[in-house]
Design an enzyme around this catalytic site. Structure first.
Site, PDB file in Angstrom:
ATOM      1  N   CYS A 108      46.925 -20.563  55.713  1.00 56.01           N
ATOM      2  CA  CYS A 108      46.261 -21.512  54.798  1.00 56.01           C
ATOM      3  C   CYS A 108      45.987 -20.861  53.444  1.00 56.01           C
ATOM      4  O   CYS A 108      45.325 -19.820  53.368  1.00 56.01           O
ATOM      5  CB  CYS A 108      44.961 -22.018  55.412  1.00 56.01           C
ATOM      6  SG  CYS A 108      44.097 -23.120  54.275  1.00 56.01           S
ATOM      7  N   CYS A 154      37.035 -21.266  55.139  1.00 57.50           N
ATOM      8  CA  CYS A 154      36.550 -21.665  53.811  1.00 57.50           C
ATOM      9  C   CYS A 154      35.619 -22.860  54.009  1.00 57.50           C
ATOM     10  O   CYS A 154      35.509 -23.392  55.118  1.00 57.50           O
ATOM     11  CB  CYS A 154      37.723 -22.006  52.883  1.00 57.50           C
ATOM     12  SG  CYS A 154      38.316 -23.696  53.016  1.00 57.50           S
ATOM     13  N   ARG A 205      44.550 -40.805  56.890  1.00 57.14           N
ATOM     14  CA  ARG A 205      45.219 -39.765  57.695  1.00 57.14           C
ATOM     15  C   ARG A 205      45.393 -40.242  59.146  1.00 57.14           C
ATOM     16  O   ARG A 205      45.056 -41.375  59.491  1.00 57.14           O
ATOM     17  CB  ARG A 205      44.378 -38.486  57.663  1.00 57.14           C
ATOM     18  CG  ARG A 205      44.133 -37.944  56.240  1.00 57.14           C
ATOM     19  CD  ARG A 205      45.338 -37.241  55.710  1.00 57.14           C
ATOM     20  NE  ARG A 205      45.112 -36.624  54.401  1.00 57.14           N
ATOM     21  CZ  ARG A 205      44.680 -35.373  54.212  1.00 57.14           C
ATOM     22  NH1 ARG A 205      44.358 -34.611  55.241  1.00 57.14           N
ATOM     23  NH2 ARG A 205      44.565 -34.875  52.998  1.00 57.14           N
ATOM     24  N   ARG A 253      52.760 -31.327  59.439  1.00 60.30           N
ATOM     25  CA  ARG A 253      51.793 -31.941  60.355  1.00 60.30           C
ATOM     26  C   ARG A 253      52.320 -33.290  60.820  1.00 60.30           C
ATOM     27  O   ARG A 253      52.723 -34.126  59.999  1.00 60.30           O
ATOM     28  CB  ARG A 253      50.463 -32.114  59.627  1.00 60.30           C
ATOM     29  CG  ARG A 253      49.332 -32.608  60.484  1.00 60.30           C
ATOM     30  CD  ARG A 253      48.073 -32.780  59.652  1.00 60.30           C
ATOM     31  NE  ARG A 253      47.551 -31.523  59.162  1.00 60.30           N
ATOM     32  CZ  ARG A 253      46.802 -31.396  58.066  1.00 60.30           C
ATOM     33  NH1 ARG A 253      46.516 -32.448  57.337  1.00 60.30           N
ATOM     34  NH2 ARG A 253      46.350 -30.217  57.692  1.00 60.30           N
ATOM     35  N   CYS A 276      37.517 -27.817  58.040  1.00 62.38           N
ATOM     36  CA  CYS A 276      38.510 -28.463  58.912  1.00 62.38           C
ATOM     37  C   CYS A 276      38.108 -28.450  60.387  1.00 62.38           C
ATOM     38  O   CYS A 276      38.446 -29.371  61.119  1.00 62.38           O
ATOM     39  CB  CYS A 276      39.875 -27.808  58.741  1.00 62.38           C
ATOM     40  SG  CYS A 276      40.567 -28.022  57.099  1.00 62.38           S
ATOM     41  N   CYS A 308      39.468 -23.267  62.653  1.00 61.62           N
ATOM     42  CA  CYS A 308      40.594 -23.744  61.843  1.00 61.62           C
ATOM     43  C   CYS A 308      41.643 -22.626  61.777  1.00 61.62           C
ATOM     44  O   CYS A 308      41.345 -21.479  62.113  1.00 61.62           O
ATOM     45  CB  CYS A 308      40.108 -24.103  60.452  1.00 61.62           C
ATOM     46  SG  CYS A 308      39.767 -22.646  59.442  1.00 61.62           S
ATOM     47  N   LYS A 354      39.621 -40.517  56.321  1.00 59.78           N
ATOM     48  CA  LYS A 354      39.756 -40.242  57.757  1.00 59.78           C
ATOM     49  C   LYS A 354      39.063 -41.327  58.568  1.00 59.78           C
ATOM     50  O   LYS A 354      37.916 -41.679  58.265  1.00 59.78           O
ATOM     51  CB  LYS A 354      39.157 -38.875  58.090  1.00 59.78           C
ATOM     52  CG  LYS A 354      39.874 -37.724  57.391  1.00 59.78           C
ATOM     53  CD  LYS A 354      39.256 -36.382  57.739  1.00 59.78           C
ATOM     54  CE  LYS A 354      40.050 -35.247  57.091  1.00 59.78           C
ATOM     55  NZ  LYS A 354      39.473 -33.916  57.385  1.00 59.78           N
ATOM     56  N   LYS A 360      41.560 -37.874  50.330  1.00 62.94           N
ATOM     57  CA  LYS A 360      41.910 -38.253  51.700  1.00 62.94           C
ATOM     58  C   LYS A 360      40.877 -39.199  52.311  1.00 62.94           C
ATOM     59  O   LYS A 360      39.731 -39.266  51.847  1.00 62.94           O
ATOM     60  CB  LYS A 360      42.046 -37.007  52.567  1.00 62.94           C
ATOM     61  CG  LYS A 360      40.801 -36.173  52.691  1.00 62.94           C
ATOM     62  CD  LYS A 360      41.115 -34.886  53.438  1.00 62.94           C
ATOM     63  CE  LYS A 360      40.022 -33.847  53.244  1.00 62.94           C
ATOM     64  NZ  LYS A 360      40.408 -32.541  53.776  1.00 62.94           N
TER      65      LYS A 360
HETATM   66 FE1  SF4 Z   1      42.173 -23.699  55.413  1.00 58.81          FE
HETATM   67 FE2  SF4 Z   1      39.622 -23.975  54.830  1.00 58.81          FE
HETATM   68 FE3  SF4 Z   1      40.812 -25.830  56.347  1.00 58.81          FE
HETATM   69 FE4  SF4 Z   1      40.341 -23.438  57.322  1.00 58.81          FE
HETATM   70  S1  SF4 Z   1      38.773 -24.936  56.641  1.00 58.81           S
HETATM   71  S2  SF4 Z   1      42.280 -24.552  57.481  1.00 58.81           S
HETATM   72  S3  SF4 Z   1      40.609 -22.128  55.572  1.00 58.81           S
HETATM   73  S4  SF4 Z   1      41.263 -25.380  54.215  1.00 58.81           S
END
Ligand code: SF4
Length: 560
Positions: free
Chosen positions: A435, A474, A139, A70, A478, A429, A209, A207
């Protein structure tokens, strides 16, 4: 006498304390010819902008280690030359796509160990970095990219760069590994006893932000950040910032001590104090964040559990002055302004929709090649990544506008009617296959899901509705699903939590409406809601507002 043992620090705290330069054995491992890092080094590489992953589509037959890298791109701003470097790197070392992140950066997916060194070196050669793109540090700092509203953005961007410099970690291991190609001697006292002047020996508990936003557009989703600076502009001048602290999206399924939270606005200060304020908020997290449980380590839990007054008082003690009362502001939308617009300085800017943030060439549109050609031919413009995973081309002269239009058209990229209302308000995401934390599909699933929601809306006479729809694989959040009007949060393959009731301006969290729905049964789940919305809504009421008013208040929602 009863004595209580202090809670045990997490393993991450132990290894940071043991190797405070964050060098790990990264350089030695890369020189050894192996295809993977040790478990501890996978934690250190995050500070250098690298996540070790494996291709989960292949996992059952053959485990293949790949890396995600990244970039750190403050405010998402890139020169055309930097864009060309990133485009080259995606083709040479990655999977030939550029993945725009929700924090105005670009990720490379699918990089093998041998590609890491040259890729990161070339990013640094073009004067960008990957240092602190991940890890327990501040970040990539995000900042409103649109030049549409006020020239005060120029002053705000100067403050962005001051804060970026002030919050950067000072370890020399990044330079040693990626630019000099050497493994730091961890026995050297200068390395063994290194203490970062801001972060200390063990950095942050988790982290951190930070974001700058220019009302009335909340295109940064500023309240989802640990630290938010809301620019206050009076008579065209930047007079200061409202300070927002304690936002964050991540939670864990089944763990009610974790939850999404919006930041609290706790006061106002003048621009000359921006660095002191940023350092004060960061060090409150450093000093009070929970180092015994990484799921409970973000600043938002300090603010929620110790209280806003405690946090304000800590900040005021550290900066040596009192915050003023917050000044008035208003947010109207979190979305980007698609298409061509006039900037306040008389130049033009174009916001291009990028479906789920993935820039690539397809049979229908060669977006990656088109942007490359633009970068090659128009050296005076600026590429800006948005926090909605789109690309904005800024500083375009009237003379260059027709040629850019022609070039995009030649590659099948539209500048008007680029995306339907629902696709243009959607975000996902990456999730599978890269991931390691993904429980369900997100990026590969969402466009088709939005098509189905569009069909449903159209069938019910709701075809002109604008609804913010976001998905994640998940609960880490993100793609900021907990501020969407409809949020899908992965639980298992083909199964999602359904969150409803966020608003257009990003000032309200949504709520868990259903613990699990099957993707295959989306229409069955949503049709009754949309049908009610069509008949019960007030004039101009949005779906998220109606859900909050009429649906969520009439049912007990799960706490997590
Ligand atoms: Fe991975 Fe969860 Fe972030 Fe999606 S929300 S990129 S599944 S860590």
């Amino acid at each position: 006498m009863i004595t209580t043992e202090p809670a045990k620090l997490t393993h991450n705290e132990v290894i940071k304390d043991a190797i405070p330069t964050l060098a790990g054995n990264i350089a030695a491992t890369m020189a050894s010819g192996t295809d993977q890092f040790s478990a501890d080094d996978q934690q250190f590489t995050k500070f250098h902008g690298i996540y070790q992953q494996d291709d989960r589509d292949l996992r059952k037959t053959q485990k293949k280690f790949i890396m995600m890298i990244r970039g750190r791109i403050p405010g998402g701003i890139m020169t055309p030359a930097q864009w060309l470097t990133f485009d080259d790197l995606a083709s040479t070392y990655g999977n030939n796509t550029l993945r725009i992140t929700t924090r105005q950066s670009i990720q490379f997916h699918g990089v093998v160990m041998a590609g890491l060194g040259p890729l990161i070196k070339k990013i640094n050669d073009c004067l960008l970095s990957t240092l602190a793109a991940c890890g327990d540090v501040n970040r990539n700092i995000t900042a409103s990219p649109t030049p549409a509203q006020t020239t005060a953005r120029v002053a705000m961007m100067a403050d962005v760069h001051r804060v970026v410099a002030a919050l950067a970690p000072q370890t020399k291991s990044y330079h040693a590994i990626w630019l000099d190609g050497v493994q730091l001697n961890l026995d050297d006292p200068a390395n063994k006893d290194f203490v970062d002047p801001l972060y200390g020996k063990t950095y942050l508990p988790r982290k951190f932000k930070a974001s700058f936003v220019l009302p009335p557009n909340n295109d940064m989703d500023v309240f989802t950040n640990d630290l938010g600076f809301i620019a206050i502009v009076e008579k065209g001048q930047l007079v200061g910032y409202n300070l927002a602290v304690g936002g964050g999206m991540g939670r864990t399924h089944g763990n009610v001590t974790t939850y999404p939270r919006l930041a609290d606005v706790i006061g106002f200060f003048k621009p000359q104090h921006i660095v002191d304020i940023a350092k004060a908020v960061l060090t409150v997290h450093r000093d009070f964040g929970d180092r015994t449980d990484r799921k409970h380590a973000r600043l938002k839990y300090v603010v929620a559990e110790r209280g806003v007054d405690f946090v304000r008082s800590e900040i005021e003690q550290r900066v040596g002055f009192k915050l003023e009362p917050a000044r008035a502001y208003q947010f109207t939308t979190t979305n980007d302004a698609y298409g061509w617009h006039k900037a306040v300085d008389g130049t033009n800017f174009l916001t291009l929709f990028v479906e789920t943030g993935r820039i690539k060439d397809t049979d229908k549109a060669r977006q990656k090649t088109a942007l490359r050609r633009i970068a090659e031919q128009f050296g005076n413009i600026e590429f800006r990544l948005t926090a909605n995973q789109n690309v904005l081309l800024a500083n375009v002269s009237d003379a260059d506008q027709p040629a850019i239009n022609a070039l995009l058209t030649e590659h099948g990229v539209r500048t008007e009617n680029q995306a339907s209302l629902l696709h243009g308000n959607s975000m996902a995401c990456p999730a599978l296959p890269t991931c390691g934390l993904a429980l369900a599909e997100s990026e590969r699933m969402l466009p088709g899901l939005v098509d189905r929601i569009e069909k449903l809306c159209s069938d019910l006479g709701l075809g002109t509705e604008e609804i913010v729809i976001r998905s994640t694989g998940c609960p880490n959040g993100c793609a900021r699903p907990y501020t969407a009007e409809i949020g899908f949060v992965g639980k298992a393959p083909g199964r999602y939590q359904l969150w409803l009731g966020g608003n257009a301006s990003g000032t309200r969290l949504n709520k868990l409406f259903k613990e699990v729905i099957k993707e295959a049964e989306l229409e069955t789940e949503l049709r009754p809601l949309f049908a009610r919305f069509a008949t019960e809504r007030m004039p101009s009421e949005r779906f998220g507002d109606w859900c909050d008013r009429a649906v969520l208040k009439e049912q007990p929602t799960a706490a997590n």
